[in-house]
Structure formats: C-alpha cells, structure tokens
Design an enzyme around this catalytic site. Structure first.
Site, PDB file in Angstrom:
ATOM      1  N   SER A 286      -0.881  -8.988 -12.077  1.00 18.72           N
ATOM      2  CA  SER A 286      -1.426  -8.639 -13.388  1.00 18.72           C
ATOM      3  C   SER A 286      -2.035  -9.841 -14.125  1.00 18.72           C
ATOM      4  O   SER A 286      -1.993  -9.898 -15.359  1.00 18.72           O
ATOM      5  CB  SER A 286      -0.364  -7.945 -14.253  1.00 18.72           C
ATOM      6  OG  SER A 286       0.088  -6.767 -13.619  1.00 18.72           O
TER       7      SER A 286
ATOM      8  N   GLY B 134       0.081  -4.961 -10.219  1.00 17.59           N
ATOM      9  CA  GLY B 134      -0.476  -3.671 -10.610  1.00 17.59           C
ATOM     10  C   GLY B 134       0.333  -2.942 -11.671  1.00 17.59           C
ATOM     11  O   GLY B 134       0.085  -1.774 -11.954  1.00 17.59           O
TER      12      GLY B 134
ATOM     13  N   GLU C 164       1.971  -5.376  -0.120  1.00 14.24           N
ATOM     14  CA  GLU C 164       1.666  -3.987   0.246  1.00 14.24           C
ATOM     15  C   GLU C 164       1.655  -3.820   1.764  1.00 14.24           C
ATOM     16  O   GLU C 164       2.059  -2.786   2.294  1.00 14.24           O
ATOM     17  CB  GLU C 164       0.334  -3.561  -0.399  1.00 14.24           C
ATOM     18  CG  GLU C 164       0.510  -3.396  -1.909  1.00 14.24           C
ATOM     19  CD  GLU C 164      -0.726  -3.680  -2.736  1.00 14.24           C
ATOM     20  OE1 GLU C 164      -1.835  -3.722  -2.191  1.00 14.24           O
ATOM     21  OE2 GLU C 164      -0.561  -3.865  -3.961  1.00 14.24           O
TER      22      GLU C 164
ATOM     23  N   GLU D 100       3.209 -13.917  -5.427  1.00 11.09           N
ATOM     24  CA  GLU D 100       2.974 -12.669  -6.155  1.00 11.09           C
ATOM     25  C   GLU D 100       4.287 -11.899  -6.291  1.00 11.09           C
ATOM     26  O   GLU D 100       4.688 -11.183  -5.356  1.00 11.09           O
ATOM     27  CB  GLU D 100       1.977 -11.800  -5.392  1.00 11.09           C
ATOM     28  CG  GLU D 100       0.645 -12.464  -5.151  1.00 11.09           C
ATOM     29  CD  GLU D 100      -0.440 -11.430  -4.910  1.00 11.09           C
ATOM     30  OE1 GLU D 100      -1.395 -11.416  -5.689  1.00 11.09           O
ATOM     31  OE2 GLU D 100      -0.315 -10.628  -3.967  1.00 11.09           O
TER      32      GLU D 100
ATOM     33  N   ASN E 239      -8.800  -9.665  -4.943  1.00 13.83           N
ATOM     34  CA  ASN E 239      -8.333  -8.772  -3.870  1.00 13.83           C
ATOM     35  C   ASN E 239      -8.685  -7.334  -4.265  1.00 13.83           C
ATOM     36  O   ASN E 239      -8.026  -6.741  -5.100  1.00 13.83           O
ATOM     37  CB  ASN E 239      -6.814  -8.937  -3.708  1.00 13.83           C
ATOM     38  CG  ASN E 239      -6.230  -7.958  -2.708  1.00 13.83           C
ATOM     39  OD1 ASN E 239      -6.959  -7.341  -1.933  1.00 13.83           O
ATOM     40  ND2 ASN E 239      -4.913  -7.823  -2.728  1.00 13.83           N
TER      41      ASN E 239
ATOM     42  N   HIS F 173       0.381  -9.829   2.306  1.00 11.91           N
ATOM     43  CA  HIS F 173       0.425  -9.197   0.983  1.00 11.91           C
ATOM     44  C   HIS F 173       1.613  -8.234   0.952  1.00 11.91           C
ATOM     45  O   HIS F 173       1.918  -7.582   1.959  1.00 11.91           O
ATOM     46  CB  HIS F 173      -0.884  -8.451   0.713  1.00 11.91           C
ATOM     47  CG  HIS F 173      -1.008  -8.023  -0.707  1.00 11.91           C
ATOM     48  ND1 HIS F 173      -0.347  -6.927  -1.207  1.00 11.91           N
ATOM     49  CD2 HIS F 173      -1.667  -8.571  -1.756  1.00 11.91           C
ATOM     50  CE1 HIS F 173      -0.612  -6.808  -2.496  1.00 11.91           C
ATOM     51  NE2 HIS F 173      -1.416  -7.799  -2.855  1.00 11.91           N
TER      52      HIS F 173
ATOM     53  N   LYS G 152      -8.441  -4.703  -2.539  1.00 15.25           N
ATOM     54  CA  LYS G 152      -7.567  -3.709  -1.895  1.00 15.25           C
ATOM     55  C   LYS G 152      -8.431  -2.559  -1.336  1.00 15.25           C
ATOM     56  O   LYS G 152      -9.566  -2.797  -0.924  1.00 15.25           O
ATOM     57  CB  LYS G 152      -6.514  -3.209  -2.875  1.00 15.25           C
ATOM     58  CG  LYS G 152      -5.769  -4.354  -3.552  1.00 15.25           C
ATOM     59  CD  LYS G 152      -4.545  -3.914  -4.288  1.00 15.25           C
ATOM     60  CE  LYS G 152      -3.944  -5.087  -5.027  1.00 15.25           C
ATOM     61  NZ  LYS G 152      -2.644  -4.787  -5.605  1.00 15.25           N
TER      62      LYS G 152
HETATM   63  C1  PEP Z   1      -2.519  -8.268  -5.919  1.00 19.27           C
HETATM   64  O1  PEP Z   1      -2.055  -7.252  -5.412  1.00 19.27           O
HETATM   65  O2  PEP Z   1      -2.942  -9.179  -5.202  1.00 19.27           O
HETATM   66  C2  PEP Z   1      -2.536  -8.351  -7.390  1.00 19.27           C
HETATM   67  C3  PEP Z   1      -2.258  -9.493  -7.925  1.00 19.27           C
HETATM   68  O3  PEP Z   1      -2.803  -7.188  -8.101  1.00 19.27           O
HETATM   69  P1  PEP Z   1      -2.897  -7.046  -9.720  1.00 19.27           P
HETATM   70  O4  PEP Z   1      -3.693  -8.215 -10.224  1.00 19.27           O
HETATM   71  O5  PEP Z   1      -3.583  -5.740  -9.931  1.00 19.27           O
HETATM   72  O6  PEP Z   1      -1.481  -7.079 -10.212  1.00 19.27           O
END
Ligand code: PEP
Length: 258
Positions: A220, A180, A104, A174, A10, A102, A12
């Site tokens: 992460s 992040g 966000e 998630e 992803n 997601h 973003k």
């Molecule tokens: C995401 O937002 O889909 C995600 C998993 O981000 P990160 O791997 O940077 O934590």
C-alpha cells in the site's frame, strides 16, 4: 556508497496489452512533463507476460527511460513445462528485471524459499536483476517474530550465494497484511525490517554487499506516504501494486525526490 532509488510497478494480473500501451505512454508522458531524472530514480514496470511485447515496442520506439521486467520466471530452460516462461524468452523481449517470491505466488502457487532462491539464481545467471520478495503474514507480525521470519526467508533463498551475486539483486520487503489492504506499515515498521535485512546481509556477505544491495518496501505504498518511506535509511525504493496502475500516481512516486 550510493544506491540508485528504484520505483517498481507490479501490475499483477491487470491490464491487457492495449491498456498496457496506454499506461506506459501515460507514465512516460507524466515523467517527461515533470522533467524526471532517471538517474535520481530508476523506473521499472512489471506487466503480465502477455503485455511485455507491447511494452518493449513502445519503450524501444520512443526510446523511453522506463525499464520493464517479468512477474515470475521458470527455473527450466525449455521443454515440457506447460504455462511456464523461460529466461531466454524474457531476454528476447528486452526485460531487465524479474520478480520472484511474491507472497501471492508463495500462497497460491505453493512456492518455497528454495524454489524462490532457484528462480533468483536462474534470473541472475541469465543477466536479469532479480527482485526477491519476502514478508510476513499478520499472525507472524502479531507474534512479534516478523524480523526472524523475514531473515529466514532471505537466508534460505540466498544460501551458498557469493557476496558479489547478492550485491546484484534487489530485495523487496512486503508485509502481507499491508499488501492491497490500504494498510501501510508505518515507515518505522518498514525501516525496522529493511534495516534488519541490511544488517543480516552485512553479517553474511560483508559491508560492500550490504551497502550495495537495494532494499524496497512494498505494501500500500502511495503518493501520500512515499516521501516518508524514502526518508528511511534502509529503504531504497518501493514495489508498488495498486498505485502503479495509474500513470499520475506512479509517476508522482518516482518523483519522490522533487
Ligand atoms: C505488491 O503486491 O507488490 C504490492 C505492494 O501491492 P499494493 O501496493 O497494492 O499493496
């Protein structure tokens, strides 16, 4: 029942179309150099909308095994919906996956479970594989109600769906506190929720659906923890943010089986 593992990047709101070109070529090169077997692990990238045409051009021209999709989609077909992108537009660009829900988008764009479910429905009906995201905030985790919270999100989004349709989607768990932040859920934390999701699918839609639906972990995930995450019974892949922006780390994760 075997579920094909899936590594999903992803991106973003990162990378313009020139940088996207560079990254896709880099991922393809890394995977080729290491004789990646796309049947052992499907590789999908989710660029910003403005990069998708570029990614399509490279994937088609070089006949790459990499697939790609969109980070969001409209529930409308066309018309006066300023800023939105339709399933027909994504179809023309050769997308095969669409992400919805997601955290966000839920947080910054006020997306509800019902809207997320409608987007998943729209994407599936248009022939895409929906990647339905769910996950709890830190307060929920601290209160110990994370499993209940996540199952509530999924059940609300998939209310009224047929078992066959649910089997065709991908669920991405998630935990928001791990996105992040560099703070990964332990593989046991991730398995606890992914296992509970599969159990809920079993209760609601039956064994065949529960055994077929792919469940990803996201938060992460990186080359250092991917093997342990993938060793968990109910984790079928990862949705990767930060580590998907570097060809080497993303390709290394796709080769978790090596
Ligand atoms: C995401 O937002 O889909 C995600 C998993 O981000 P990160 O791997 O940077 O934590």
């Amino acid at each position: 029942m075997t579920r094909t593992p899936l590594m999903a990047g992803n991106w973003k709101m990162n990378l313009d179309h020139l940088e996207a070109n560079h990254l896709v070529q880099g991922i393809a090169m890394e995977l080729k150099d290491h004789h990646h077997d796309y049947d052992r692990c499907e590789v999908v990238v989710f660029p910003p909308f403005t990069d998708i045409r570029t990614v399509q051009t490279i994937v088609d021209a070089d006949e790459l095994g990499i697939k790609y999709g969109a980070q969001d989609v409209s529930i409308h077909d066309n018309g006066a919906y300023t800023g939105e992108i339709s399933t027909a537009m994504l179809d023309k660009l050769g997308c095969s996956y669409v992400i919805m829900g997601h955290s966000e988008r839920r947080e910054y764009h006020g997306e509800s479970d019902e809207l997320v479910g409608a987007k998943a429905r729209k994407a599936l009906d248009a022939g895409f594989t929906p990647v339905l995201c769910c996950g709890e905030a830190l307060e929920v985790r601290k209160a110990g109600t994370h499993v209940e919270f996540v199952l509530g999100q999924i059940r609300a989004a998939l209310a009224g769906w047929s078992a066959e349709d649910v089997a065709a989607i991908v669920v991405a768990y998630e935990p928001i506190w791990a996105i992040g932040t560099g703070e990964t859920a332990t593989s046991q934390d991730a398995q606890e929720v992914c296992g509970a999701i599969r159990q809920a699918l079993r209760e609601d839609f039956g064994d065949a659906t529960a055994d077929a639906t792919r469940i990803l972990y996201g938060g992460s995930a990186n080359p250092g923890n991917i093997k342990e995450l993938m060793a968990q019974a109910d984790i079928d892949g990862a949705l990767i943010g930060g580590a998907s922006l570097k060809a080497e780390s993303f390709a290394e994760m796709a080769r978790f089986y090596a």
